[in-house]
Structures are given as C-alpha cells and as structure tokens.
Design an enzyme around this catalytic site. Structure first.
Site, short mmCIF file in Angstrom:
data_model
loop_
_atom_site.label_atom_id
_atom_site.label_comp_id
_atom_site.label_asym_id
_atom_site.label_seq_id
_atom_site.Cartn_x
_atom_site.Cartn_y
_atom_site.Cartn_z
N HIS A 1 46.56 41.42 39.30
CA HIS A 1 45.27 41.96 39.72
C HIS A 1 45.52 43.22 40.55
CE1 HIS A 1 44.15 37.46 39.58
NE2 HIS A 1 43.89 38.01 38.41
N HIS B 1 39.33 43.18 36.11
CA HIS B 1 40.13 41.99 36.40
C HIS B 1 41.58 42.32 36.74
CE1 HIS B 1 41.13 37.61 35.08
NE2 HIS B 1 42.07 38.07 35.87
N GLU C 1 44.12 30.40 34.29
CA GLU C 1 44.30 31.44 33.28
C GLU C 1 45.57 31.28 32.44
OE1 GLU C 1 42.10 35.30 34.10
OE2 GLU C 1 43.34 34.99 35.89
N HIS D 1 50.83 38.69 34.46
CA HIS D 1 49.41 39.00 34.66
C HIS D 1 49.23 39.34 36.13
CE1 HIS D 1 45.13 38.83 34.92
NE2 HIS D 1 45.12 37.68 35.59
#
Length: 193
Positions: free
Chosen positions: A52, A121, A31, A50
């Site tokens: 989760h 996500h 990613e 980023h």
C-alpha cells in the site's frame, strides 16, 4: 497483524485456491486471493508482493502512467496496467481483493507485466524469485517517488527511459539483484536498523 510484527511462526501456507493448509486457529489473510489467483494464472511467477505504498497509489488514480525514470526502474518499461476493482466487483466494494473472482480479475489485468497498480489501494509486484519480487517492489516505490518529483520539477516534461534503455537496464539489473538483497536482508534481520 501488521506486517512489521510478523514472525516465522505466523507464516501460513495456502493452497492454490487460497485455503489454509493448516490454519491452527489463526485467521486467514483477507487478500490471499491476490496471491493464489496470480499463481494460478501465471505459473512462471514464483513470488508476489502486495503493498500500500503511499508514493505509488497516486499513479493508480490519475491519468499519469508509472514509467521508468531511472535504470533501476527499467522493469517498468513494458508498461504498468491499472486494476480497476469496479470493473470486476461493482461500484461498491471495500477495495480489497477478498475473493477468487477479484483475484482472477487482478491476475488478468497484470498479464505479463511485473507490476500492476490497484486503483485507490496499492500495487502488486511479481517475480521469478522472492529476491526479484522484493527488488521490483522496492524500486517501483523509488521510481514512483522520482517520477513524481520529476513531473513537478519538469512541469510535465520528463525524459523517461526509452523501450530499449528500459529493456537493457532490466536485463543488467536482473543479474545484480543479490547485491541489494543482502543489505535488505541484513537490515531486516537486525530489526530494520
């Protein structure tokens, strides 16, 4: 590898197209285009986080906006957009931002917001420094937990920060980022204890 296992020797440098500068035989992060495309679209951004986060993910799949509920979440006051990967990648993706086109679509959804949710996500958080991005990422998670609890307790009747409160809180907090950063850094260097 799992993020908790990463050491300094594992860190890879990428160009703005998401290509490794010197892979040394290592597999590139799938990613990476989240980061490269945000940096390309938003030159003011100097750090991207980023995650989760399990407490943040529900806000990307229900019709309840993630809004600032306490002063340390003031940066959320400008709104938190939700990236719908189906709109950019079709009905059958694996939910990963694994190419420049999906990364560019995410960067467009982010716009000028400091946080964007990624349906089903996680989220992406940006800042003008690593400290600011980490501060925002941590307090996005805390705010989500508090908002979720307040929505349960208040049966949908929650008093959020208004626009001016959020703006002023964010402004004040931006000058205080170094305080929690030093604690988080010390814990990370001590192995999370």
């Amino acid at each position: 590898m799992a993020p908790a296992l990463v050491t300094g020797a594992d860190i890879m440098e990428f160009d703005l197209d998401g290509n490794p500068i010197d892979a040394r035989g290592r597999t590139a992060y799938l990613e990476r285009f989240i980061h490269s495309e945000i940096y390309k679209a938003h030159p003011e951004v100097r750090a991207v986080v980023h995650s989760h986060s399990p407490v943040v993910i529900p806000f990307g799949v229900v019709g309840v906006a993630l809004r600032p509920i306490f002063h340390l979440g003031g940066f959320l006051g400008a709104g938190v957009p939700v990236f719908e990967i189906r709109a950019a990648g079709g009905e059958a993706t694996d939910m990963l931002v694994r190419n420049p086109e999906l990364g560019a679509a995410l960067a467009k959804t982010l716009g000028s917001a400091p946080v964007a949710l990624m349906r089903g996500h996680g989220d992406v958080v940006v800042g003008q420094s690593v400290r600011e991005a980490v501060f925002r990422a941590i307090y996005t998670e805390v705010n989500a937990r508090l908002e979720s609890e307040a929505l349960r307790l208040g049966q949908g009747q929650v008093m959020f920060l208004n626009e001016e409160e959020a703006r002023r809180a964010a402004e004040t907090n931006s000058a205080q980022i170094g305080r929690p950063w030093e604690l988080w850094k010390a814990k990370a260097l001590a192995g999370g204890r």
